[in-house]
Design a protein around this motif. Structure first.
Motif, short mmCIF file in Angstrom:
data_model
loop_
_atom_site.label_atom_id
_atom_site.label_comp_id
_atom_site.label_asym_id
_atom_site.label_seq_id
_atom_site.Cartn_x
_atom_site.Cartn_y
_atom_site.Cartn_z
N THR A 42 -12.77 53.40 26.00
CA THR A 42 -13.88 53.82 26.86
C THR A 42 -14.44 52.65 27.65
O THR A 42 -14.79 52.78 28.83
N GLU A 43 -14.49 51.47 27.03
CA GLU A 43 -14.97 50.27 27.73
C GLU A 43 -13.98 49.84 28.80
O GLU A 43 -14.37 49.46 29.91
N ILE A 44 -12.68 49.88 28.47
CA ILE A 44 -11.66 49.49 29.44
C ILE A 44 -11.69 50.44 30.63
O ILE A 44 -11.58 50.02 31.79
N ALA A 45 -11.85 51.74 30.36
CA ALA A 45 -11.92 52.72 31.44
C ALA A 45 -13.11 52.42 32.35
O ALA A 45 -12.99 52.48 33.58
N ALA A 46 -14.25 52.09 31.77
CA ALA A 46 -15.44 51.77 32.57
C ALA A 46 -15.21 50.51 33.39
O ALA A 46 -15.61 50.42 34.56
N GLY A 73 -13.10 51.31 36.32
CA GLY A 73 -13.67 52.28 37.25
C GLY A 73 -13.02 53.65 37.16
O GLY A 73 -13.09 54.43 38.10
N HIS A 74 -12.38 53.95 36.00
CA HIS A 74 -11.79 55.27 35.82
C HIS A 74 -12.89 56.29 35.54
O HIS A 74 -13.89 55.98 34.88
N ALA A 75 -12.69 57.52 36.02
CA ALA A 75 -13.70 58.57 35.82
C ALA A 75 -13.82 58.93 34.34
O ALA A 75 -14.90 59.27 33.87
N ASP A 76 -12.73 58.87 33.60
CA ASP A 76 -12.74 59.08 32.15
C ASP A 76 -11.65 58.21 31.55
O ASP A 76 -10.93 57.51 32.27
N ASP A 77 -11.51 58.25 30.22
CA ASP A 77 -10.55 57.34 29.59
C ASP A 77 -9.19 57.98 29.30
O ASP A 77 -8.38 57.41 28.58
N LEU A 78 -8.91 59.16 29.88
CA LEU A 78 -7.64 59.82 29.61
C LEU A 78 -6.47 59.01 30.16
O LEU A 78 -5.49 58.75 29.47
N ILE A 79 -6.57 58.61 31.44
CA ILE A 79 -5.49 57.82 32.02
C ILE A 79 -5.43 56.44 31.37
O ILE A 79 -4.34 55.87 31.18
N THR A 80 -6.57 55.91 30.99
CA THR A 80 -6.61 54.60 30.33
C THR A 80 -5.87 54.68 29.00
O THR A 80 -5.07 53.79 28.66
N GLN A 81 -6.11 55.74 28.24
CA GLN A 81 -5.42 55.93 26.97
C GLN A 81 -3.92 56.02 27.18
O GLN A 81 -3.13 55.40 26.44
N ARG A 82 -3.51 56.79 28.19
CA ARG A 82 -2.09 57.02 28.41
C ARG A 82 -1.35 55.73 28.78
O ARG A 82 -0.21 55.52 28.35
N VAL A 83 -1.99 54.87 29.56
CA VAL A 83 -1.31 53.68 30.06
C VAL A 83 -1.50 52.47 29.15
O VAL A 83 -0.55 51.71 28.91
N TYR A 84 -2.71 52.29 28.59
CA TYR A 84 -3.02 51.01 27.95
C TYR A 84 -3.23 51.07 26.44
O TYR A 84 -3.30 50.02 25.81
N ALA A 85 -3.32 52.25 25.84
CA ALA A 85 -3.58 52.31 24.40
C ALA A 85 -2.51 51.59 23.59
O ALA A 85 -2.80 50.95 22.57
#
Length: 354
Positions: free
Chosen positions: A312-316, A319-331
């Protein structure tokens, strides 16, 4: 039918198009005084309401005019050279899946580089590079689709045709290690590139956001960098407000003391429009081929994940609207990713110890 309104815009006047209470587009008028703007407004509305059957070229140019002042308008000035050469004189209704496939085939067969670059290859007896990548072709066709959808909303055409795309290129997994970034920073010979590198890795900002950053969006008192409009209630995609690192603060303070323009990234008293040439040369000296500006944003995100920061912090930060794409790419870069799940599969003595 759309509604047309005359509005104040950037110290002058503009014609705005509304439908159902929602603004579809806005176009700057040439006249700066109220009387002249009103007369020009009348002519624009009259032309807009006249039945037309526009070509792709007319739509493309209208879309650029509606987006004046935004980077997309500048980018489409370049991509339009290829798109309009193929689609420009056609009507939207003529665009089919087969025609889009023909465009893709033609672009894949195109010679790359300028005429001078091609001549240099030929003079050295080397084959001229052939084929534009799928990523570039998709960018060009996506911009065509955006212009056609805009034309549909503006009632210029009845319906935007479907645009057939080539397959998306595989995502680039490469990111820099910390020693590699240090090496890159050491090979940056110009102050503007060094500052750009520190800004990129410290804010994870998009290339356009970094080059467009102005000093009024650098808040030393609170230690913040506003990559998007400072007082906007609707942040731009991918443009977050992030804290300065100590290293970045020192670099920015030094750059501020020597600034000659309102832009943070400047060279020779002018804002920098692109760092690709300088970055490419520095990357070559550092032994890091195929380095792109976006790879720096990707690297910053990977470092955050490797440090175990919550998605959630990385997404913020990105500048991602939510952390879904962040999870998919960077988790998967996080040391804790799937760790408890893997522990559930432990066997033998190691399982009893736990």
């Amino acid at each position: 039918m759309p509604e047309y309104k005359l509005q104040r815009f950037r110290g002058g006047w503009a014609v705005a198009v509304y439908k159902g209470g929602k603004r579809l587009s806005r176009r700057q008028l040439e006249c700066r005084d109220a009387a002249g703007a009103a007369a020009e407004f009348g002519r624009v509305v009259e032309d807009a309401q006249r039945p037309v059957d526009p070509t792709v070229r007319t739509i493309w140019e209208g879309y650029i005019a509606a987006k004046v002042g935004r980077r997309i308008a500048e980018n489409m000035g370049w991509t339009g050279k290829a798109v309009l050469a193929f689609f420009g004189d056609r009507k939207p209704a003529e665009i089919t899946e087969k025609l889009c496939q023909a465009y893709t085939a033609e672009r894949r067969a195109a010679k790359r580089g300028s005429k001078q670059q091609q001549d240099r290859f030929a003079a050295k007896g080397r084959a001229v590079p052939i084929g534009v990548t799928n990523g570039t072709i998709r960018t060009e066709l996506n911009q065509l689709r955006a212009a056609l959808l805009w034309a549909e909303k503006a009632n210029m055409i009845a319906r935007a045709p479907a645009i057939e795309m080539p397959s998306a290129p595989q995502a680039r997994e490469r990111h820099l290690t910390r020693p590699e970034f240090d090496r890159l920073l050491d090979t940056a010979e110009t102050p503007h590139l060094r500052l750009y590198l520190l800004l990129a890795i410290s804010t994870a900002g998009r290339n356009a956001a970094l080059l467009e950053l102005t000093w009024d969006r650098v808040d030393f008192e609170r230690g913040l960098v506003f990559l998007g409009p400072r007082h906007s209630l609707r942040p731009q995609k991918g443009r977050a407000t992030v804290p300065m690192t100590n290293t970045l603060r020192a670099a920015l303070a030094n750059a501020l003391a020597h600034r000659r323009t309102e832009h943070v990234i400047e060279w020779g008293g002018e804002p920098v429009k692109s760092v690709r040439t300088a970055l490419g040369k520095a990357a070559k000296r550092a032994g890091l081929p195929n380095l792109t500006p976006h790879m720096l944003r990707h690297t910053a995100a990977c470092w955050l994940a490797e440090a175990g920061r919550p998605m959630t912090e990385i997404a913020a930060f990105l500048g991602h609207a939510d952390d879904l794409i962040t999870q998919r790419v960077y988790a998967r870069f996080s040391p804790s990713h799937l760790r408890q799940t893997a522990d559930a599969l432990e066997v033998g003595r190691a399982r009893t110890v736990r």
